[in-house]
Write a protein that holds these residues in place. Structure first.
Motif, PDB file in Angstrom:
ATOM      1  N   GLU A 226      -1.963 -15.392 -23.361  1.00 61.43           N
ATOM      2  CA  GLU A 226      -3.058 -14.561 -24.134  1.00 61.43           C
ATOM      3  C   GLU A 226      -2.615 -14.093 -25.308  1.00 61.43           C
ATOM      4  N   VAL A 227      -3.699 -14.142 -26.470  1.00 62.01           N
ATOM      5  CA  VAL A 227      -3.310 -13.263 -27.497  1.00 62.01           C
ATOM      6  C   VAL A 227      -4.393 -12.304 -27.589  1.00 62.01           C
ATOM      7  N   ARG A 228      -4.164 -11.077 -27.632  1.00 58.02           N
ATOM      8  CA  ARG A 228      -5.087  -9.878 -27.726  1.00 58.02           C
ATOM      9  C   ARG A 228      -4.888  -9.539 -29.249  1.00 58.02           C
ATOM     10  N   LEU A 229      -5.773  -9.850 -30.068  1.00 57.19           N
ATOM     11  CA  LEU A 229      -5.672  -9.770 -31.672  1.00 57.19           C
ATOM     12  C   LEU A 229      -7.080  -8.722 -32.154  1.00 57.19           C
ATOM     13  N   THR A 230      -6.426  -7.616 -32.880  1.00 59.01           N
ATOM     14  CA  THR A 230      -7.633  -6.840 -33.329  1.00 59.01           C
ATOM     15  C   THR A 230      -7.363  -7.032 -34.978  1.00 59.01           C
ATOM     16  N   VAL A 231      -8.680  -7.378 -35.486  1.00 57.45           N
ATOM     17  CA  VAL A 231      -8.768  -7.685 -36.905  1.00 57.45           C
ATOM     18  C   VAL A 231      -9.141  -6.576 -37.626  1.00 57.45           C
ATOM     19  N   SER A 232      -8.312  -5.962 -38.383  1.00 56.48           N
ATOM     20  CA  SER A 232      -8.564  -4.440 -39.068  1.00 56.48           C
ATOM     21  C   SER A 232      -9.243  -4.792 -40.823  1.00 56.48           C
ATOM     22  N   PRO A 233     -10.237  -3.959 -40.822  1.00 56.93           N
ATOM     23  CA  PRO A 233     -11.018  -4.493 -42.036  1.00 56.93           C
ATOM     24  C   PRO A 233     -10.298  -3.966 -43.537  1.00 56.93           C
ATOM     25  N   GLN A 234      -9.106  -4.510 -43.704  1.00 58.61           N
ATOM     26  CA  GLN A 234      -8.561  -4.305 -45.033  1.00 58.61           C
ATOM     27  C   GLN A 234      -7.779  -5.692 -45.401  1.00 58.61           C
ATOM     28  N   ILE A 235      -7.405  -5.624 -46.762  1.00 58.90           N
ATOM     29  CA  ILE A 235      -7.044  -7.026 -47.241  1.00 58.90           C
ATOM     30  C   ILE A 235      -5.636  -6.384 -47.915  1.00 58.90           C
ATOM     31  N   MET A 236      -4.451  -6.841 -47.674  1.00 56.64           N
ATOM     32  CA  MET A 236      -3.069  -6.370 -48.150  1.00 56.64           C
ATOM     33  C   MET A 236      -2.472  -7.235 -49.210  1.00 56.64           C
ATOM     34  N   GLY A 237      -2.849  -8.527 -49.021  1.00 58.59           N
ATOM     35  CA  GLY A 237      -2.129  -9.572 -49.683  1.00 58.59           C
ATOM     36  C   GLY A 237      -0.578  -9.919 -49.118  1.00 58.59           C
ATOM     37  N   ASP A 238       0.143 -10.889 -49.546  1.00 64.05           N
ATOM     38  CA  ASP A 238       1.049 -11.514 -48.833  1.00 64.05           C
ATOM     39  C   ASP A 238       2.367 -10.820 -49.348  1.00 64.05           C
ATOM     40  N   LEU A 239       2.505 -10.084 -50.500  1.00 64.19           N
ATOM     41  CA  LEU A 239       3.647  -9.508 -50.915  1.00 64.19           C
ATOM     42  C   LEU A 239       3.630  -8.060 -50.838  1.00 64.19           C
ATOM     43  N   ASN A 240       4.905  -7.497 -50.544  1.00 62.40           N
ATOM     44  CA  ASN A 240       5.050  -5.980 -50.541  1.00 62.40           C
ATOM     45  C   ASN A 240       5.269  -5.635 -52.210  1.00 62.40           C
ATOM     46  N   ARG A 246       4.880 -10.360 -46.776  1.00 60.46           N
ATOM     47  CA  ARG A 246       4.776  -9.683 -45.693  1.00 60.46           C
ATOM     48  C   ARG A 246       4.556 -10.759 -44.508  1.00 60.46           C
ATOM     49  N   PRO A 247       4.961 -10.547 -43.186  1.00 62.67           N
ATOM     50  CA  PRO A 247       4.647 -11.609 -42.308  1.00 62.67           C
ATOM     51  C   PRO A 247       3.517 -11.127 -41.547  1.00 62.67           C
ATOM     52  N   GLY A 248       2.939 -12.555 -40.927  1.00 62.91           N
ATOM     53  CA  GLY A 248       1.788 -12.462 -40.025  1.00 62.91           C
ATOM     54  C   GLY A 248       2.408 -11.792 -38.631  1.00 62.91           C
ATOM     55  N   PHE A 249       1.428 -12.233 -37.463  1.00 62.39           N
ATOM     56  CA  PHE A 249       2.062 -11.790 -36.337  1.00 62.39           C
ATOM     57  C   PHE A 249       2.851 -12.574 -35.599  1.00 62.39           C
ATOM     58  N   VAL A 250       3.163 -13.662 -35.872  1.00 63.08           N
ATOM     59  CA  VAL A 250       4.186 -14.611 -35.356  1.00 63.08           C
ATOM     60  C   VAL A 250       5.160 -14.984 -36.883  1.00 63.08           C
ATOM     61  N   THR A 251       6.324 -15.274 -36.731  1.00 63.08           N
ATOM     62  CA  THR A 251       6.946 -15.770 -37.760  1.00 63.08           C
ATOM     63  C   THR A 251       8.251 -16.273 -37.178  1.00 63.08           C
ATOM     64  N   GLY A 252       8.961 -17.127 -38.169  1.00 65.44           N
ATOM     65  CA  GLY A 252      10.107 -17.839 -37.871  1.00 65.44           C
ATOM     66  C   GLY A 252      10.135 -18.907 -36.983  1.00 65.44           C
ATOM     67  N   ILE A 253       9.088 -19.601 -36.726  1.00 68.18           N
ATOM     68  CA  ILE A 253       8.815 -20.816 -35.785  1.00 68.18           C
ATOM     69  C   ILE A 253       7.799 -21.934 -36.889  1.00 68.18           C
ATOM     70  N   HIS A 254       7.809 -23.109 -36.352  1.00 69.34           N
ATOM     71  CA  HIS A 254       7.175 -24.147 -37.035  1.00 69.34           C
ATOM     72  C   HIS A 254       6.252 -25.017 -35.945  1.00 69.34           C
ATOM     73  N   PHE A 255       4.975 -25.352 -36.171  1.00 70.19           N
ATOM     74  CA  PHE A 255       4.540 -26.351 -35.389  1.00 70.19           C
ATOM     75  C   PHE A 255       3.879 -27.239 -36.384  1.00 70.19           C
ATOM     76  N   GLY A 256       3.553 -28.451 -35.948  1.00 69.02           N
ATOM     77  CA  GLY A 256       2.942 -29.485 -36.445  1.00 69.02           C
ATOM     78  C   GLY A 256       1.395 -29.543 -36.332  1.00 69.02           C
ATOM     79  N   LEU A 257       0.557 -30.396 -37.171  1.00 69.20           N
ATOM     80  CA  LEU A 257      -0.666 -30.602 -36.719  1.00 69.20           C
ATOM     81  C   LEU A 257      -0.835 -31.381 -35.281  1.00 69.20           C
ATOM     82  N   GLU A 258       0.054 -31.963 -34.860  1.00 69.91           N
ATOM     83  CA  GLU A 258      -0.304 -32.646 -33.763  1.00 69.91           C
ATOM     84  C   GLU A 258       0.383 -31.979 -32.400  1.00 69.91           C
ATOM     85  N   ASP A 259       1.132 -30.782 -32.702  1.00 63.19           N
ATOM     86  CA  ASP A 259       1.573 -30.024 -31.374  1.00 63.19           C
ATOM     87  C   ASP A 259       1.279 -28.437 -31.600  1.00 63.19           C
TER      88      ASP A 259
END
Length: 285
Positions: A226-240, A246-259
């Protein structure tokens, strides 16, 4: 085939969400059960990646005390603490300890502390390098409230043993040396780590707190139910401020459209402008 329906839609009118409402919203059916818990911005940022900012607190807007748009940050904090209070074990990455010298994943609210009465949950840390400070509070519960555990590599295990020897020689000994497991040569085998928690510590409900690399590894290994995710009402942009991504809540992995794993919406909650989502994972490979 009938369309899937959301099991629960909940309005958290009081940001200091009552225990009964938390218990109903986060009810778990089936065991064992492992979940990830994260808060992100609307544009998916999980870590600000700025000096002096710990991450989740700023993402959830808990630092804005008098802004009504930020009021749901308190509800997010209650949900976070509820997870700590109900899980048999919390698994987190070493980066959290380095960023937060006081992190113990122990609830601060009295009604949630009461849920731990008579229980001694596990607080487990993943560190491939073994570069954690054994004097950190998470490894030294003052009243034995939890069991500290470390999952590392063979090289990391050596570093931790050497650090423990130095602390002992300096009479700066940890109050309760953590149980340490070497589960990998170059990186921590998360499947083995979770297996140890379930087998040796009888973990039925496991709370994975991240960071994003640990979360990504857990999803890639199909360990997350299960993923328990809170979406907070702000926009930060992808660069510090230094131009780093800036990472999302999962990073360092790859999946394709099929898997790529799919996720079925189990419950939806709202507190002010914050949205609380529970997704059940559906792996396709």
């Amino acid at each position: 085939m009938p369309s899937a329906m959301v099991r629960t839609v909940e309005l958290f009118e009081d940001p200091n969400v009552p225990l009964a409402q938390l218990s109903e919203f986060y009810k778990v059916e089936g065991s064992p059960h492992t979940y990830l818990m994260f808060v992100t911005t609307i544009d998916g940022v999980a870590v600000p990646l700025e000096s002096g900012q710990r991450g989740g607190s700023e993402i959830a807007l808990r630092h804005l005390k008098n802004n009504p748009i930020a009021a749901g940050g308190l509800a997010d904090n209650r949900a976070l603490q509820y997870g700590w209070a109900t899980a048999d074990a919390v698994l987190g990455g070493a980066g959290i300890l380095r960023d937060n010298p006081a992190a113990t994943w122990y609830p601060r609210d009295k009604d949630l502390q009461d849920l731990l009465r008579g229980r001694k949950p596990v607080r487990a840390v993943v560190t491939g390098s073994g570069e954690v400070d054994l004097r950190h509070p998470v490894f030294n519960p003052q009243k034995g409230q939890w069991k500290p555990v470390v999952f590392t590599t063979r090289k990391g295990e050596g570093k931790l043993k050497n650090q423990a020897k130095r602390l002992k020689a300096n009479r700066d000994n940890p109050l309760q040396p953590p149980e340490t497991y070497a589960v990998g040569d170059t990186s921590v085998d998360l499947a083995k780590a979770v297996g140890i928690l379930k087998r040796d510590y009888r973990t039925k409900l496991l709370d994975i707190q991240g960071g994003p690399i640990l979360a990504g590894g857990a999803v890639k290994a199909m360990l997350v139910d299960e993923v328990r995710l809170t979406v907070s009402p702000q926009i930060m942009g992808d660069l510090n401020s230094e131009g780093r991504r800036r990472p999302g809540f999962v990073t360092g992995i790859h999946f394709g459209l099929e898997d790529s794993p799919l996720a079925e919406l189990e419950a939806l909650g709202v507190s002010g402008s914050h949205i609380f989502l529970r997704y059940l994972m559906n792996y396709r490979n």
